[in-house]
Design a protein around this motif. Structure first.
Motif: not given
Length: 242
Positions: A151-152, A156-163, A63-64, A166-172
């Motif tokens: 998201e795509r 870009i992950i900001k912090d642990l809560t953001d992560y 992850l970035l 967060y899931k890839f768009n494939y699962y939306k």
């Protein structure tokens, strides 16, 4: 663990809800028949993330992070390097988080029946956020609840809560609402998951939809069994419309 300032605390409990979450929201979960019978017998299984198949979930996907970036021409500081490394370490350790995944999608989903059924013997349980939280015995845990953000892949992950949400768009298409349970004593979770005591299963369950792949005779026998043994009312049991 997670940033509590991004949630609203629910009453005097250790419950933290995302601001856009209401206790009255209906949520749904596709579960195996054995887990339904355990739920009706006052036990609800919650898995750790390490059991999920998605590499992003178990912390092995690169992850970035925002702390990875710096102004062109400048040397990245040791502090920022350490921040990124600490965050990567936390992400790798997130496989031990107790995680319960639900969907906000009120219509049945053929693919979700297929993906989340280990066999044809599966049901879809309906409840609400409030009913679930009121029914589970989690006095020794903090609970965080939020919708997943899709998201795509190079987000870009900001912090642990953001992560955490967060899931890839494939699962939306899953429209997931997620619950995390963190032990208050900070103990690392060993094993693949745990069972939480359920105070009143019939108060938790708003509806039970039987898999469209159940054999007709099994449908009839299962309905007879859960009505007789667990006191489930007719109006709670539903047949798949697929």
């Amino acid at each position: 663990m997670l940033d509590k300032s991004r949630f609203k605390k629910h009453g005097d409990n250790n419950i933290y809800l995302s601001p856009n979450i209401s206790l009255d929201i209906s949520i749904f979960k596709y579960i195996s028949l054995p887990n339904l019978l355990l739920l009706l017998s006052n036990q609800f299984y919650i898995s750790t993330k390490k059991n999920f198949s998605d590499r992003l979930e178990i912390g092995t996907c690169f992850l970035l992070f925002l702390s990875d970036f710096h102004i062109a021409g400048d040397t990245i500081s040791e502090e920022m390097m350490l921040k990124s490394e600490r965050l990567r370490e936390q992400v790798r350790g997130s496989g031990d988080w107790l995680t319960s995944c639900w969907t906000l999608k009120s219509e049945e989903d053929y693919l979700m029946w297929k993906v989340y059924s280990s066999d044809n013997y599966c049901v879809r349980v309906e409840t609400t956020v409030g009913r679930l939280l009121a029914s589970l015995d989690f006095l020794d845990y903090e609970v965080f609840v939020s919708k997943m953000c899709y998201e795509r892949e190079k987000y870009i992950i900001k912090d642990l809560t953001d992560y955490a949400y967060y899931k890839f768009n494939y699962y939306k298409g899953e429209e997931e609402l997620r619950f995390y349970f963190f032990p208050l004593n900070g103990d690392k979770r060993e094993g693949n998951g745990t069972y939480f005591d359920v105070k009143e299963p019939l108060s938790l369950i708003k509806g039970i939809t039987l898999s469209p792949f159940f054999p007709a005779m099994t449908n009839r026998k299962l309905i007879e069994y859960i009505k007789r043994v667990h006191g489930v009312n007719d109006d709670i049991i539903k047949f798949s419309r697929i």
